[in-house]
Scaffold this active site. Structure first.
Site, PDB file in Angstrom:
ATOM      1  N   ARG A 115      -6.267  18.329   6.658  1.00 39.01           N
ATOM      2  CA  ARG A 115      -6.538  16.910   6.883  1.00 39.01           C
ATOM      3  C   ARG A 115      -5.474  16.014   6.273  1.00 39.01           C
ATOM      4  O   ARG A 115      -5.135  14.965   6.821  1.00 39.01           O
ATOM      5  CB  ARG A 115      -7.907  16.547   6.315  1.00 39.01           C
ATOM      6  CG  ARG A 115      -8.989  17.162   7.149  1.00 39.01           C
ATOM      7  CD  ARG A 115     -10.320  16.537   6.956  1.00 39.01           C
ATOM      8  NE  ARG A 115     -11.220  17.071   7.973  1.00 39.01           N
ATOM      9  CZ  ARG A 115     -12.483  16.714   8.115  1.00 39.01           C
ATOM     10  NH1 ARG A 115     -12.999  15.804   7.317  1.00 39.01           N
ATOM     11  NH2 ARG A 115     -13.214  17.234   9.064  1.00 39.01           N
TER      12      ARG A 115
ATOM     13  N   GLU B 140     -12.719  11.143   6.387  1.00 34.30           N
ATOM     14  CA  GLU B 140     -12.903  11.889   5.149  1.00 34.30           C
ATOM     15  C   GLU B 140     -11.797  12.915   4.910  1.00 34.30           C
ATOM     16  O   GLU B 140     -11.526  13.762   5.756  1.00 34.30           O
ATOM     17  CB  GLU B 140     -14.263  12.602   5.218  1.00 34.30           C
ATOM     18  CG  GLU B 140     -14.561  13.445   3.993  1.00 34.30           C
ATOM     19  CD  GLU B 140     -15.848  14.246   4.145  1.00 34.30           C
ATOM     20  OE1 GLU B 140     -16.716  13.851   4.960  1.00 34.30           O
ATOM     21  OE2 GLU B 140     -15.965  15.271   3.457  1.00 34.30           O
TER      22      GLU B 140
ATOM     23  N   SER C 103     -14.108  15.289  -0.711  1.00 34.07           N
ATOM     24  CA  SER C 103     -15.522  15.184  -1.015  1.00 34.07           C
ATOM     25  C   SER C 103     -15.701  15.578  -2.464  1.00 34.07           C
ATOM     26  O   SER C 103     -15.220  16.622  -2.881  1.00 34.07           O
ATOM     27  CB  SER C 103     -16.300  16.116  -0.090  1.00 34.07           C
ATOM     28  OG  SER C 103     -17.674  15.907  -0.268  1.00 34.07           O
TER      29      SER C 103
ATOM     30  N   ARG D  11     -14.773  28.018   8.150  1.00 38.14           N
ATOM     31  CA  ARG D  11     -16.006  27.348   8.567  1.00 38.14           C
ATOM     32  C   ARG D  11     -16.219  27.478  10.073  1.00 38.14           C
ATOM     33  O   ARG D  11     -15.342  27.143  10.854  1.00 38.14           O
ATOM     34  CB  ARG D  11     -15.951  25.859   8.175  1.00 38.14           C
ATOM     35  CG  ARG D  11     -15.791  25.698   6.691  1.00 38.14           C
ATOM     36  CD  ARG D  11     -15.791  24.261   6.245  1.00 38.14           C
ATOM     37  NE  ARG D  11     -15.601  24.207   4.795  1.00 38.14           N
ATOM     38  CZ  ARG D  11     -15.589  23.111   4.063  1.00 38.14           C
ATOM     39  NH1 ARG D  11     -15.766  21.932   4.657  1.00 38.14           N
ATOM     40  NH2 ARG D  11     -15.422  23.164   2.763  1.00 38.14           N
TER      41      ARG D  11
ATOM     42  N   ARG E 138     -10.025  19.046  12.312  1.00 39.77           N
ATOM     43  CA  ARG E 138     -11.293  19.763  12.169  1.00 39.77           C
ATOM     44  C   ARG E 138     -11.105  21.164  12.732  1.00 39.77           C
ATOM     45  O   ARG E 138     -10.995  21.342  13.942  1.00 39.77           O
ATOM     46  CB  ARG E 138     -12.418  19.024  12.907  1.00 39.77           C
ATOM     47  CG  ARG E 138     -13.777  19.655  12.683  1.00 39.77           C
ATOM     48  CD  ARG E 138     -14.867  18.917  13.419  1.00 39.77           C
ATOM     49  NE  ARG E 138     -15.294  17.728  12.700  1.00 39.77           N
ATOM     50  CZ  ARG E 138     -15.210  16.504  13.177  1.00 39.77           C
ATOM     51  NH1 ARG E 138     -14.720  16.284  14.372  1.00 39.77           N
ATOM     52  NH2 ARG E 138     -15.658  15.496  12.467  1.00 39.77           N
TER      53      ARG E 138
END
Length: 431
Positions: free
Chosen positions: A392, A350, A353, A263, A278
């Site tokens: 994460r 988070e 998801s 990403r 991140r």
RNA sequence: GCUGAGGUAGCCUAGUCCGGCAAGGCGCCAGCCUUGAAAGCUGGUGGCGGUUCCGCCACGGGAGUUCAAAUCUCCCCCUCAGCGCCA
């Protein structure tokens, strides 16, 4: 993508639903799409009429020629058709393409249970588990813990690949694999089929699985090729049956994807800028389901339950939020996020998801359902959920399980995957 | 990367040279037959638009030639095979 049939028969339902998103631009887009559909149908009738006349004349010319000569007035009329038809067909195509382009830009219809809200601060907490640890000034950021353990190279990675990349070294690599294997084993036990998908996709199937803004903001494109690095294995899994008809007797189809994720987007910088929370690249085990429309709500809860169980068995306190209208995004009809408790940050963040995409992806991908030898028009639903995103999850483990002596205790469920190892300890100095 | 072969309905295939309403098989559905089923026989079996019914479209995509294109011309995409390269 919105069903054209519903656009015609029940536009009020769509308007009401789009209206909940609080973005008037969507209503404008929808109104335009309806107008284009109307215009397309009108152009269609006109072009059909001309084509009918052309076919008619063509048949008579062939007949007359077989009998001898073709009457002049027949030929004259036949010659007048192509120009008129070309224009009518151009209008028809233009209206249809315009309509479809507008429809591709519209978001999915939201589930009734999506709470109203402007942004992530208004997501509705629907469950909590565990006791969040209170503040502890001795806790260090996960990136620092990793460096102190000698198990990460951030500065060197930034020089080699840029910020947002990292090298992991030593036992943390095995912990990464342990997390993947733990999640995968749990899913396989529950009947999910492990899938190792391609890590690059062509644009055309990719447009089916995500919204178009992502191409600019999120996806890495391979220069000179029609290929994009996947942002999650959800995307190749959704594209697996691109353009096909699924045998409805074999639904639901439960898949467990395993892949790295790439990403571009990197968000705001915070205290944990140096770390793996991140990043541009991470490993993920993903749950993915194709199912009948009436099953998707139930399966959404199944995916959520699986994801919760994984976090719970890791011993990490968390809460589940029902993502609100302002934070939902364009693809999902309903989305749960699981937010793990990061004790140093004193915040839920988070880590999972979990989305029900209803027919949005399947329609864009041209996937239908049917029984053997009998194709149907019904479009199946797709769902996806993180099982574990290792970056994460390792970040929260490093925060929560770090010890005063600098070691990190290994969560019990992972130990069998690490040859019984119960903690990560500093490795000797490297070059 | 090179060469070749392909892409036709849910699937498989004919038709392409030589332009004139896309043939056939499998599967599926219905009917007949049967105690039931199978087999057999008969019919049906795609999308879209207006809708008693009719029409248009559908041969990988697009453009062109033509009164008329699956068929001729050009461009592009994808798949497969062989060769090359290669962990």
């Amino acid at each position: 993508m919105i069903d054209v049939d519903v656009l015609r028969k029940d536009p009020g339902r769509i308007e009401q639903n789009l209206g909940r998103r609080g973005n008037p631009a969507y209503l404008t887009l929808f109104a335009e799409a309806r107008a284009k559909d109307e215009a397309w149908r009108a152009a269609r009738v006109e072009a059909d009429r001309l084509r009918q006349r052309r076919n008619d004349l063509g048949r008579r010319i062939a007949l007359e020629r077989a009998r001898g000569a073709v009457p002049a007035e027949l030929e004259a009329e036949a010659r007048s058709i192509p120009t008129a038809l070309r224009e009518a067909e151009a209008r028809e195509g233009e209206q249809r393409r315009a309509r479809d382009a507008l429809l591709m830009r519209l978001p999915n219809l939201m589930d009734e249970s999506v709470p109203a809200g402007k942004d992530d601060s208004e997501n509705a907490v629907v469950a909590t588990w565990g006791t969040p640890a209170g503040p502890n000034p001795a806790l260090r950021a996960h990136g620092e813990v990793l460096e102190a353990l000698g198990m990460a190279e951030f500065d060197r990675a930034h020089r080699a690949s840029g910020s947002g990349f990292y090298y992991l070294t030593g036992p943390i690599v095995l912990l990464d694999l342990a997390l993947q294997r733990f999640a995968l084993d749990l899913l396989v036990e529950r009947g999910y089929l492990p899938v190792a998908p391609p890590y690059l996709l062509r644009r055309e199937p990719y447009e089916g699985v995500t919204d178009l803004a992502d191409f600019e903001n999120v996806m890495y494109k391979v220069e000179g090729e029609d290929l994009y690095l996947i942002a999650t294995s959800e995307h190749p899994l959704a594209a697996l049956y691109h353009g096909e008809i699924l045998d409805e007797d074999r639904l639901p189809l439960r898949l467990a994807g395993l892949s790295p994720c790439f990403r571009k987007e990197i968000g705001g910088h915070g205290v944990d800028q140096k770390g793996i929370f991140r990043v541009h690249q991470f490993q993920k085990v993903e749950q993915f389901v194709f199912c009948r429309p009436e099953e998707s709500a139930g399966l959404h809860e199944e995916l959520r339950a699986n994801a919760e169980e994984i976090v719970r068995r890791l011993g990490v306190p968390y809460r589940v939020v029902n993502v609100c209208t302002g934070d939902l995004g364009t693809v999902a009809a309903k989305k749960y996020d699981i937010e793990a408790w990061f004790p140093r940050q004193q915040a839920y963040r988070e880590v999972v998801s979990c989305s029900n995409c209803t027919d949005y992806q399947a329609r864009r991908l041209g996937i239908r359902m049917g029984k053997a030898g009998r194709p149907g028009k019904v479009v199946p639903h797709t769902l996806n959920s993180t099982a574990v995103a290792t970056s994460r999850t390792m970040a929260v483990i490093l925060e929560q399980y770090q010890q005063p002596d600098g070691s990190v205790t290994v969560p019990e469920v992972l130990r069998p995957y690490l040859g019984g190892r119960d903690s990560l300890r500093p490795v000797g100095p490297k070059a």
